[in-house]
Design a protein around this motif. Sequence first.
Motif, PDB file in Angstrom:
ATOM      1  N   SER A 144       4.136  23.220  31.673  1.00 44.09           N
ATOM      2  CA  SER A 144       2.757  23.511  31.269  1.00 44.09           C
ATOM      3  C   SER A 144       1.783  22.882  32.257  1.00 44.09           C
ATOM      4  O   SER A 144       0.748  23.460  32.577  1.00 44.09           O
ATOM      5  CB  SER A 144       2.475  22.966  29.870  1.00 44.09           C
ATOM      6  OG  SER A 144       3.516  23.260  29.014  1.00 44.09           O
ATOM      7  N   ASP A 170       2.198  22.436  35.419  1.00 43.03           N
ATOM      8  CA  ASP A 170       2.118  23.313  36.589  1.00 43.03           C
ATOM      9  C   ASP A 170       1.166  24.472  36.346  1.00 43.03           C
ATOM     10  O   ASP A 170       0.293  24.748  37.161  1.00 43.03           O
ATOM     11  CB  ASP A 170       3.507  23.878  36.935  1.00 43.03           C
ATOM     12  CG  ASP A 170       4.379  22.824  37.578  1.00 43.03           C
ATOM     13  OD1 ASP A 170       3.836  21.751  37.894  1.00 43.03           O
ATOM     14  OD2 ASP A 170       5.580  23.085  37.760  1.00 43.03           O
ATOM     15  N   VAL A 171       1.346  25.162  35.210  1.00 41.88           N
ATOM     16  CA  VAL A 171       0.540  26.369  35.006  1.00 41.88           C
ATOM     17  C   VAL A 171      -0.915  26.002  34.729  1.00 41.88           C
ATOM     18  O   VAL A 171      -1.824  26.732  35.144  1.00 41.88           O
ATOM     19  CB  VAL A 171       1.108  27.269  33.886  1.00 41.88           C
ATOM     20  CG1 VAL A 171       2.405  27.869  34.310  1.00 41.88           C
ATOM     21  CG2 VAL A 171       1.247  26.535  32.588  1.00 41.88           C
ATOM     22  N   ALA A 222      -3.774  30.261  30.798  1.00 37.11           N
ATOM     23  CA  ALA A 222      -2.450  29.778  31.198  1.00 37.11           C
ATOM     24  C   ALA A 222      -1.363  30.245  30.236  1.00 37.11           C
ATOM     25  O   ALA A 222      -0.190  29.934  30.438  1.00 37.11           O
ATOM     26  CB  ALA A 222      -2.458  28.255  31.279  1.00 37.11           C
ATOM     27  N   GLY A 250       2.113  31.606  31.342  1.00 33.04           N
ATOM     28  CA  GLY A 250       2.940  30.573  31.952  1.00 33.04           C
ATOM     29  C   GLY A 250       3.483  29.610  30.913  1.00 33.04           C
ATOM     30  O   GLY A 250       4.644  29.196  30.968  1.00 33.04           O
ATOM     31  N   GLY A 304       6.256  31.222  29.102  1.00 38.06           N
ATOM     32  CA  GLY A 304       7.455  31.189  29.937  1.00 38.06           C
ATOM     33  C   GLY A 304       8.138  29.835  29.853  1.00 38.06           C
ATOM     34  O   GLY A 304       9.357  29.735  29.700  1.00 38.06           O
ATOM     35  N   VAL A 313       6.691  33.808  34.328  1.00 38.20           N
ATOM     36  CA  VAL A 313       6.101  32.752  35.144  1.00 38.20           C
ATOM     37  C   VAL A 313       5.745  33.293  36.523  1.00 38.20           C
ATOM     38  O   VAL A 313       4.668  33.035  37.059  1.00 38.20           O
ATOM     39  CB  VAL A 313       7.077  31.553  35.247  1.00 38.20           C
ATOM     40  CG1 VAL A 313       6.585  30.553  36.273  1.00 38.20           C
ATOM     41  CG2 VAL A 313       7.219  30.887  33.905  1.00 38.20           C
ATOM     42  N   ARG A 314       6.640  34.105  37.085  1.00 40.50           N
ATOM     43  CA  ARG A 314       6.391  34.615  38.432  1.00 40.50           C
ATOM     44  C   ARG A 314       5.181  35.556  38.443  1.00 40.50           C
ATOM     45  O   ARG A 314       4.297  35.456  39.282  1.00 40.50           O
ATOM     46  CB  ARG A 314       7.634  35.360  38.927  1.00 40.50           C
ATOM     47  CG  ARG A 314       7.572  35.671  40.406  1.00 40.50           C
ATOM     48  CD  ARG A 314       8.643  36.662  40.771  1.00 40.50           C
ATOM     49  NE  ARG A 314       9.841  35.985  41.238  1.00 40.50           N
ATOM     50  CZ  ARG A 314      10.870  36.654  41.759  1.00 40.50           C
ATOM     51  NH1 ARG A 314      10.836  37.970  41.837  1.00 40.50           N
ATOM     52  NH2 ARG A 314      11.929  36.003  42.175  1.00 40.50           N
ATOM     53  N   TYR A 360       2.777  35.523  36.400  1.00 42.50           N
ATOM     54  CA  TYR A 360       1.587  34.732  36.152  1.00 42.50           C
ATOM     55  C   TYR A 360       1.096  34.072  37.439  1.00 42.50           C
ATOM     56  O   TYR A 360      -0.083  34.045  37.743  1.00 42.50           O
ATOM     57  CB  TYR A 360       1.918  33.678  35.103  1.00 42.50           C
ATOM     58  CG  TYR A 360       0.887  32.608  34.980  1.00 42.50           C
ATOM     59  CD1 TYR A 360      -0.300  32.839  34.288  1.00 42.50           C
ATOM     60  CD2 TYR A 360       1.072  31.370  35.576  1.00 42.50           C
ATOM     61  CE1 TYR A 360      -1.256  31.864  34.197  1.00 42.50           C
ATOM     62  CE2 TYR A 360       0.114  30.399  35.483  1.00 42.50           C
ATOM     63  CZ  TYR A 360      -1.043  30.644  34.793  1.00 42.50           C
ATOM     64  OH  TYR A 360      -1.987  29.679  34.716  1.00 42.50           O
ATOM     65  N   ARG A 361       2.056  33.524  38.213  1.00 47.32           N
ATOM     66  CA  ARG A 361       1.685  32.853  39.467  1.00 47.32           C
ATOM     67  C   ARG A 361       0.976  33.821  40.378  1.00 47.32           C
ATOM     68  O   ARG A 361      -0.035  33.500  40.983  1.00 47.32           O
ATOM     69  CB  ARG A 361       2.935  32.333  40.169  1.00 47.32           C
ATOM     70  CG  ARG A 361       3.538  31.159  39.480  1.00 47.32           C
ATOM     71  CD  ARG A 361       3.622  29.944  40.400  1.00 47.32           C
ATOM     72  NE  ARG A 361       4.046  28.795  39.628  1.00 47.32           N
ATOM     73  CZ  ARG A 361       5.316  28.495  39.409  1.00 47.32           C
ATOM     74  NH1 ARG A 361       6.258  29.239  39.926  1.00 47.32           N
ATOM     75  NH2 ARG A 361       5.635  27.452  38.691  1.00 47.32           N
TER      76      ARG A 361
END
Lengths: 468, 422
Positions: free
Chosen positions: A339, A341-342, A373, A376, A379, A460-461, A463-464
């Motif tokens: 979390s 990180d996101v 967020a 993420g 994820g 996650v990917r 989202y990034r």
Amino acid sequence: MESPAEMNPSFFLVILLGLSSAAYLLGKRRAFALAGPGKGSRRLHSRPGYYGMLTALWCIMPALLLFGGWLAFSDTLLTTLAMKTLPPDMQNLPPDQVNLLANDLHNLVAGHVAARDINPILQKAADQYIGFRRIGTAALGLIMGAAAILAAGMVYVRIRPEMRARNQVEKIVKIFLIGCSTLAIFTTIGIVLSVLFESIRFFGKVPISDFLFGLKWSPQIALRADQAGSSGAFGAVPVLAGTFMISSIALAVAVPIGLLSAIYLSEYAGPRVRTWAKPIMEILAGVPTVVYGFFAALVVAPFIRDIGALIGLNVSSESALAAGLVMGIMIIPFVSSLSDDVINAVPQAMRDGSYGLGATKSETIVNVIVPAALPGIVGGILLAASRAIGETMIVVMAAGLSANLTANPLQAVTTVTVQIVTLLVGDQEFDSPKTLAAFALGLLLFLVTLLLNVVALYIVRKYREEYE
Amino acid sequence: MNKQPSTMELVNRGLAKRYRRERNFRRLGLSAIVTSICFLGLLFISIAANGWPAFFRTEILLNIHFDKSEFGVDNLAAANYGALVKNSLRVLFPGVKGRRDKRKLYKLVSSGASFTLQDMVRHDPSLIGTTRKIWLPADDEVDLFNKGYIARDLPESDRRLKDNQIHWIDTLSAEGRIKKSFNTIFFTAGDSREPELAGIRGAVVGSLYTLIVTLALSFPIGVAAAIYLEEFAPCNRWTDLIEVNINNLAAVPSIVFGLLGLAVFLNFFHMPRSSPLVGGLVLTLMTLPTIIIASRASLKSVPPSIREAALGVGASRMQTITHHILPLALPGMLTGTIIGMAQALGETAPLLMIGMVAFIVDVPGGFTDPAAVLPVQIYLWADSPERAFVALTSAAIMVLLFFLICMNGIAVFFRRKFERRW
């Protein structure tokens, strides 16, 4: 069991190392010799060391391949040869019994059998096995040596100043690199095949619908017909329900705590608090799970039971609550670091915009940052869930063994991983549904976690990419 | 007439409530962190409090008479050392009569005492015929009693140590024949069914062998895979597939790797059960993703200018990597490897699958000997019913955590010392 000293095959590797060093020196010297004295080495295509290295690599590779082949297949070959020496009536037994014999043979060869239990016929076969092995090992040594010298010699005579030694060495190294990177694929294939193969055998004995929808799990097969409580039922629903309950408790603990601490660390905490608090939380992830299991069984479970007794509740000493709680503590750092990180990836402009409208920090977090967020975070939670489902030691040590279909977290339930461990630890017979059931559960576990992981990694990917 | 409140007034009216909410939210966040740190503290404190006593053991001073008649001429090992201990106890307590009482008396001293005596005689045969004062290990129940774990006022039926045994212990204690000393057996012995004789040496050596196999395989393979994926791999389906596989393997439950090891290494290749070799292979497959991911990150952090400079002066790609990139990326790779090794050291579940749960007394002498590893030893002891094993388990956990803290400390040191910001 006395047997004359046998050559240890790993000794060949030492010799091979010596041979290849010699090959390196010879190849290098020949390159120098061909180049001529003084500044002649400029005439060489590659630096002289590469000629030596090429010779050494060719010296090692074929011999190493032979060695690997022997390690992988010698046992099968020797067993077949040794079993051939048994009298025909023993050879013509059904496959199960032949496997048993082969097992006994291996034990005899390894010398694990007490002297009085030895079957003389089998002992003869074992002696044969050892004899064949001695011959095979000696032959292996000779062939390896011959292959090494031959291959190195072929390269050696081909060395010319214009030979592209560096390119050849680099090509070999690159093939090695590619081989190493494909190991991940082979591991996955290995996992799928090893679980699938046994699972298919299991589903041959127990229908797949019984396994997936059956409500009763008691994998003990009756030894006698009149034995009580050992019907051998393989309905996975209670086991799955238990797994689900413990994982839910764990997530109910880990998600709020992990998310709130991630928010605090990334939005409120000063740099000093962050440098201290973050590593301390990471320690939680570094503590071995067996330690958590012991903690759950020794401290948490009795504590919960005593509290329950105080308020008049009957709490099992292997309650799902204790295992779930401790598992929750274990996955806090997963939730919080993912979390974190996101949340850090949310662009500063969104925060500034919210502050500019007069929102307080908490309002910004709740209304802007968390929604932004959210994919993420979801994820991260899915990854944490997959971790909770696959966690073994905590539940083995703190959760129960018997499969109860219950919604009460104060009772003992069992999980997929606990069942795999209890079914596979100890003596195994690889034809009983009991052992094979463990692999079917393993397949289920692998598929569920795979699904969670793939979905989580995808989210996650995606989202990034959105914010980069 | 009711005047319509202005926007400012509306905002100001809600302000106190909003600030209060802000403060509460902040406190909630802080309390989440404090909660998890408290859990960690509770975990460590309960383990340390439980494990600390196991580093000490109770010993009893006995006057052992090495009676000549007990020893044969050629075989010192065949002598009845247990009888020597029993004799000296009988001399100390001449009043004890009856088989049952005598047996209770003998039970005060550990059954391992006879091995201690045997070792002494083997080292120094001149002891035979003399009488020596020797400290011998006490039984685990006596040990627990001496450390205060067994309450005196418990009804006799509720404890294993009976009233007359406690009376004898008190007598011995009054004579200064009972002391607590550092538990060396814990560090020098293998596993045992008797808590006072059980040690972690076998498990530590087993863990060491397993980690050597893991390191020897996973470091070169992981680095090679990372180099290929980061420096050579073309962008295509294959590379994508490999990457997805690695990321997914990093999240596969560890017990599934155990199933793989059981089906492939044990059942297909017939490798030796419960050996560090197979354990190391399984842990290699498990730690590879960690090492590959860390190594790739480390390679990625080397600035492209260094690559381009090397290529510019005519180095081949392989030379660029081996001469320039790899030395710069190595500290990061080592850090990742140490963290992967720490994971492998603490891993239990896959090793249970490949049969590393056997009860093994001997210290393993090689990679194919049956062995236990430290976490599995902890699991086995945690399962043992004797009360004394709780302390041993906690003490073994302390040793395991000590190793893990050391490894992570080294990793942090590496990162601090060699990390370069470009």
